[in-house]
Design a protein around this motif. Structure first.
Motif, PDB file in Angstrom:
ATOM      1  N   MET A   1       0.778  -1.227  -0.122  1.00 31.70           N
ATOM      2  CA  MET A   1      -0.027   0.161   0.078  1.00 31.70           C
ATOM      3  C   MET A   1       0.916   1.381  -0.037  1.00 31.70           C
ATOM      4  O   MET A   1       2.005   1.202   0.453  1.00 31.70           O
ATOM      5  CB  MET A   1      -0.917  -0.113   1.121  1.00 31.70           C
ATOM      6  N   SER A   2       0.354   2.274  -0.573  1.00 35.07           N
ATOM      7  CA  SER A   2       0.980   3.459  -0.671  1.00 35.07           C
ATOM      8  C   SER A   2       0.991   4.200   0.643  1.00 35.07           C
ATOM      9  O   SER A   2      -0.015   4.161   1.627  1.00 35.07           O
ATOM     10  CB  SER A   2       0.748   4.603  -1.848  1.00 35.07           C
ATOM     11  N   ASP A   3       2.113   4.953   0.982  1.00 37.62           N
ATOM     12  CA  ASP A   3       1.974   5.895   2.279  1.00 37.62           C
ATOM     13  C   ASP A   3       0.968   6.924   2.327  1.00 37.62           C
ATOM     14  O   ASP A   3       0.399   7.046   3.393  1.00 37.62           O
ATOM     15  CB  ASP A   3       3.260   6.742   2.282  1.00 37.62           C
ATOM     16  N   VAL A   4       0.270   7.325   1.222  1.00 36.55           N
ATOM     17  CA  VAL A   4      -0.969   8.317   1.233  1.00 36.55           C
ATOM     18  C   VAL A   4      -1.984   7.364   1.564  1.00 36.55           C
ATOM     19  O   VAL A   4      -2.779   8.101   2.398  1.00 36.55           O
ATOM     20  CB  VAL A   4      -0.981   8.953  -0.210  1.00 36.55           C
ATOM     21  N   ARG A   5      -2.265   6.222   1.126  1.00 39.22           N
ATOM     22  CA  ARG A   5      -3.245   5.723   1.515  1.00 39.22           C
ATOM     23  C   ARG A   5      -3.385   5.005   2.872  1.00 39.22           C
ATOM     24  O   ARG A   5      -4.332   5.175   3.672  1.00 39.22           O
ATOM     25  CB  ARG A   5      -3.402   4.319   0.632  1.00 39.22           C
ATOM     26  N   ILE A   6      -2.303   4.785   3.554  1.00 35.84           N
ATOM     27  CA  ILE A   6      -1.954   4.559   4.869  1.00 35.84           C
ATOM     28  C   ILE A   6      -2.249   5.429   5.767  1.00 35.84           C
ATOM     29  O   ILE A   6      -3.081   5.578   6.710  1.00 35.84           O
ATOM     30  CB  ILE A   6      -0.545   3.658   5.021  1.00 35.84           C
ATOM     31  N   GLN A   7      -1.955   6.885   5.373  1.00 36.06           N
ATOM     32  CA  GLN A   7      -2.065   8.080   6.300  1.00 36.06           C
ATOM     33  C   GLN A   7      -3.708   8.426   6.025  1.00 36.06           C
ATOM     34  O   GLN A   7      -4.089   8.832   7.157  1.00 36.06           O
ATOM     35  CB  GLN A   7      -1.246   9.168   5.410  1.00 36.06           C
ATOM     36  N   TRP A   8      -4.316   8.072   4.838  1.00 36.31           N
ATOM     37  CA  TRP A   8      -5.965   8.457   4.850  1.00 36.31           C
ATOM     38  C   TRP A   8      -6.232   7.439   5.725  1.00 36.31           C
ATOM     39  O   TRP A   8      -7.387   7.785   6.450  1.00 36.31           O
ATOM     40  CB  TRP A   8      -5.978   8.301   3.355  1.00 36.31           C
ATOM     41  N   ALA A  12      -8.746   8.666   8.963  1.00 37.34           N
ATOM     42  CA  ALA A  12     -10.211   8.194   9.195  1.00 37.34           C
ATOM     43  C   ALA A  12     -10.588   7.506  10.330  1.00 37.34           C
ATOM     44  O   ALA A  12     -11.467   7.578  10.884  1.00 37.34           O
ATOM     45  CB  ALA A  12     -10.655   7.346   7.622  1.00 37.34           C
ATOM     46  N   ALA A  13      -9.766   6.402  10.768  1.00 38.65           N
ATOM     47  CA  ALA A  13      -9.718   5.726  12.109  1.00 38.65           C
ATOM     48  C   ALA A  13      -9.722   6.790  13.052  1.00 38.65           C
ATOM     49  O   ALA A  13     -10.578   6.625  13.984  1.00 38.65           O
ATOM     50  CB  ALA A  13      -8.778   4.593  11.960  1.00 38.65           C
ATOM     51  N   THR A  14      -8.844   7.578  13.207  1.00 42.86           N
ATOM     52  CA  THR A  14      -8.823   8.392  14.309  1.00 42.86           C
ATOM     53  C   THR A  14     -10.287   9.558  14.373  1.00 42.86           C
ATOM     54  O   THR A  14     -10.590   9.584  15.320  1.00 42.86           O
ATOM     55  CB  THR A  14      -7.597   9.400  13.979  1.00 42.86           C
ATOM     56  N   SER A  15     -10.410   9.975  13.027  1.00 42.48           N
ATOM     57  CA  SER A  15     -11.662  10.669  13.172  1.00 42.48           C
ATOM     58  C   SER A  15     -12.924   9.993  13.597  1.00 42.48           C
ATOM     59  O   SER A  15     -13.824  10.538  14.288  1.00 42.48           O
ATOM     60  CB  SER A  15     -11.794  11.184  11.697  1.00 42.48           C
TER      61      SER A  15
END
Length: 121
Positions: A1-8, A12-15
Motif C-alpha cells: 500500500m502506498s504511504d498516502v493510502r495508509i495515512q488516509w 479516517a480511523a482517528t476521526s
C-alpha cells in the motif's frame, strides 16, 4: 500500500474514534441529565412549627390550627406565637406573619382558621 493510502486510513480511523467517543460522552451526559430531571422532587419546603404542651394543643384544637399551613388560597385568621419568655399566645394572623418574617420577636407555633361558628357555618 502506498504511504498516502495508509495515512488516509489512519486519519479516517482517528476521526471515527473521536466521533464515537464524543457521541458516547454526549449520550452519557444526556442520560444523566434525564435521570436527574425525571427523579421525584421533594415537596416544597413546609415550615414545621411545633406545639409541645397540653394548653397549646387545646388552644390549637379550639381555633382549628395547623403547624404546616393550609391549602393554597386559605388565609388563616389568627396565629399562635411563642414569646421570648416561652409563653404561647393567640394573636392576629398579621402579628404571627410578622413573627414568622422576623419583624417581631418570638416564634410562630401555628396558624389558625379561628373558632368554628355556631351551627357549623
Amino acid at each position: 500500500m502506498s504511504d498516502v493510502r495508509i495515512q488516509w486510513l489512519r486519519t479516517a480511523a482517528t476521526s471515527l474514534r473521536t466521533a464515537l467517543t464524543a457521541a458516547a460522552l454526549t449520550l452519557l451526559l444526556g442520560f444523566g441529565a434525564a435521570s436527574v430531571l425525571s427523579a421525584p422532587q421533594p415537596p416544597a419546603a413546609q415550615v414545621d412549627l411545633s406545639a409541645e404542651d397540653e394548653p397549646t394543643s387545646r388552644l390549637m384544637e379550639r381555633h382549628q390550627c395547623s403547624t404546616t399551613g393550609f391549602e393554597p388560597g386559605v388565609i388563616p385568621a389568627t396565629a399562635i406565637i411563642r414569646d421570648q419568655a416561652g409563653r404561647t399566645r393567640l394573636v392576629s394572623f398579621e402579628q404571627g406573619w410578622a413573627v414568622f418574617n422576623d419583624e417581631r420577636p418570638g416564634e410562630l407555633v401555628a396558624v389558625c382558621l379561628g373558632r368554628p361558628r355556631a351551627g357549623g357555618r
